[in-house]
Design an enzyme around this catalytic site. Structure first.
Site, PDB file in Angstrom:
ATOM      1  CB  SER A   1     -16.920  16.048  23.827  1.00 29.09           C
ATOM      2  OG  SER A   1     -16.733  16.013  22.470  1.00 29.09           O
TER       3      SER A   1
ATOM      4  CG  ASN B   1     -12.910   7.933  19.921  1.00 25.68           C
ATOM      5  OD1 ASN B   1     -12.329   8.366  19.110  1.00 25.68           O
ATOM      6  ND2 ASN B   1     -14.265   8.403  20.269  1.00 25.68           N
TER       7      ASN B   1
ATOM      8  CB  VAL C   1     -17.392  13.339  17.816  1.00 20.23           C
ATOM      9  CG1 VAL C   1     -18.563  13.063  18.618  1.00 20.23           C
ATOM     10  CG2 VAL C   1     -16.661  12.445  16.951  1.00 20.23           C
TER      11      VAL C   1
ATOM     12  CG  ASP D   1       5.888   7.761   6.684  1.00 20.73           C
ATOM     13  OD1 ASP D   1       6.722   6.850   5.682  1.00 20.73           O
ATOM     14  OD2 ASP D   1       6.099   9.023   6.536  1.00 20.73           O
TER      15      ASP D   1
ATOM     16  N   GLY E   1     -17.742  18.909  17.421  1.00 18.48           N
ATOM     17  CA  GLY E   1     -16.960  19.992  17.354  1.00 18.48           C
ATOM     18  C   GLY E   1     -15.632  19.900  18.354  1.00 18.48           C
TER      19      GLY E   1
ATOM     20  CG  HIS F   1      -2.518   8.543   8.701  1.00 15.76           C
ATOM     21  ND1 HIS F   1      -3.468   7.787   8.180  1.00 15.76           N
ATOM     22  CD2 HIS F   1      -3.218   8.988  10.116  1.00 15.76           C
ATOM     23  CE1 HIS F   1      -4.688   7.946   8.710  1.00 15.76           C
ATOM     24  NE2 HIS F   1      -4.483   8.511   9.940  1.00 15.76           N
ATOM     25  CB  THR F   2       4.046  11.647   7.952  1.00 19.36           C
ATOM     26  OG1 THR F   2       5.504  11.284   7.760  1.00 19.36           O
ATOM     27  CG2 THR F   2       3.564  12.904   8.880  1.00 19.36           C
TER      28      THR F   2
ATOM     29  CG  ASP G   1     -16.984  19.580  22.388  1.00 22.57           C
ATOM     30  OD1 ASP G   1     -16.248  18.643  22.041  1.00 22.57           O
ATOM     31  OD2 ASP G   1     -18.130  19.463  22.556  1.00 22.57           O
TER      32      ASP G   1
ATOM     33  N   PRO H   1     -14.327   9.399  10.335  1.00 25.53           N
ATOM     34  CG  PRO H   1     -13.143  10.905   9.215  1.00 25.53           C
ATOM     35  CD  PRO H   1     -13.915  10.590  10.539  1.00 25.53           C
TER      36      PRO H   1
ATOM     37  NE  ARG I   1      -6.383   7.160  15.709  1.00 28.56           N
ATOM     38  CZ  ARG I   1      -7.065   6.033  16.610  1.00 28.56           C
ATOM     39  NH1 ARG I   1      -6.231   6.137  17.840  1.00 28.56           N
ATOM     40  NH2 ARG I   1      -8.001   5.388  16.261  1.00 28.56           N
TER      41      ARG I   1
ATOM     42  CG  HIS J   1     -10.464  10.356  16.727  1.00 22.79           C
ATOM     43  ND1 HIS J   1     -10.859   8.929  16.971  1.00 22.79           N
ATOM     44  CD2 HIS J   1      -9.587  10.158  15.466  1.00 22.79           C
ATOM     45  CE1 HIS J   1     -10.368   8.158  16.105  1.00 22.79           C
ATOM     46  NE2 HIS J   1      -9.947   8.670  15.130  1.00 22.79           N
ATOM     47  CG  ASP J   2     -12.107  17.124  21.078  1.00 18.83           C
ATOM     48  OD1 ASP J   2     -13.352  16.637  21.452  1.00 18.83           O
ATOM     49  OD2 ASP J   2     -11.842  18.383  21.135  1.00 18.83           O
TER      50      ASP J   2
END
Length: 323
Positions: free
Chosen positions: A80, A95, A74, A245, A76, A192-193, A78, A162, A66, A70-71
């Site tokens: 961050s 986050n 946002v 799941d 790209g 998400h499994t 990198d 998202p 995850r 998320h990286d």
């Protein structure tokens, strides 16, 4: 005159080709085996570090997967999202529940000892995400490396990640903005499994979603509803975590898609993959066969979003701080 003109044209053509080659070299910043000579043990160090943490806490696997997602969405891919600071990405609402930072820091410490200043935090995160999937009985794939670390990390940039309430159209728009198509969307959400969600992100579906019937989201399987309500009472602890799941939250398999077909998706945004015609076809396809190979392809595609390779980047000494 003609001879001189031809010479000039040849020179210009060679110059343009050289420029094109340089442009392509810049855009193709990642490749498999990037550290084969500069840090041959890079991938094995990351793998063993993830394994070590996984053996004592299995939640680091979905956590790292995850975090990589998320990286990349946002600024790209990198790293961050790893930076500390009062207004950094990791302080943004979506986050706050990220897990696994200690795994990346541990791997970075070992890599700095073995190959100082060589391996980026962004690459460590991409490799760790792959290794996490493998440890949960999922597929493996070759991870192109060569990313550099970004220098900007702002919570405000994470506003467009998202969300669990997004419609399918909004989800598709957010993925398309990153160069990912509808199949990539369904496949990557299939991650998400493995993993869990806090009750606060789906409890609204269980009680006051409608003013008729039993008040629950009508897309939830009536036989599944009592289970979710027992796990997440109306006035219970919103931070309590529940498997995304329901049948195999610790194993990477196709049951997540089978659950969606039966109205057993936990998050509203996940369940909508089955009720929308544009994504339903993919849910049908991947609930009947392994989506492992396709998952690896979509992960590689995602891991190349916004890769940094120039003056706007660096190789961080500490993943939590800019040099």
């Amino acid at each position: 005159m003609e001879s001189g003109g031809l010479s000039t044209q040849t020179f210009l053509l060679a110059f343009l080709l050289l420029g094109l080659h340089a442009s392509l070299a810049h855009s193709q910043a990642t490749r498999v085996g990037f550290y084969s000579t500069t840090c041959p043990r890079a991938e094995s160090i990351v793998r063993s570090t993830v394994l070590s943490h996984f053996q004592s806490d299995r939640t680091v696997a979905p956590g790292l997967l995850r975090m990589h997602f998320h990286d990349c969405f946002v600024q790209g891919c990198d790293a961050s999202v790893l930076i500390n600071g009062p207004t950094a990405e990791k302080t943004a609402g979506p986050n706050l529940s990220l897990r696994g930072f200690e795994v990346i820091d541990d791997a970075k410490t070992q890599l700095e000892a073995a190959c100082p200043g060589v391996v980026s935090c962004a690459d460590i995160l991409a490799l760790a995400a792959r290794d996490s999937v493998v440890l949960t009985s999922g597929p493996t794939w070759q991870v192109p490396t060569g990313r550099r670390d970004g220098r900007i990390s702002l919570a405000s940039d994470a506003a467009n990640l998202p969300s669990f309430t997004d419609s399918i159209d909004v989800q598709k728009q957010k993925f398309a903005a990153k160069g990912l198509n509808t199949q990539d969307l369904v496949i990557l959400v299939g991650g998400h499994t493995i993993g869990t969600s806090a009750c606060q992100f789906f409890r609204y579906r269980l009680y006051n979603f409608t003013t008729t019937g039993n008040g629950a989201d009508p897309t939830i399987d009536p036989a599944f509803l009592p289970q979710l309500r027992a796990l997440c009472p109306q006035n219970g602890d919103g931070s309590k975590r529940v498997g995304l799941d329901a049948s195999s939250q610790n194993r990477f398999d196709t049951s997540f898609f089978t659950n969606l077909r039966g109205g057993r998706g936990v998050l509203e945004s996940d369940q909508k993959l089955w009720t929308d015609a544009s994504t339903k076809t993919f849910v049908q396809r991947f609930s009947g066969l392994s989506f492992g190979i396709e998952f690896g392809k979509s992960m590689v595609k995602m891991s190349n979003i916004g890769v940094k390779s120039g003056a706007d980047s660096e190789i961080r000494k500490l993943c939590s701080a800019i040099n």
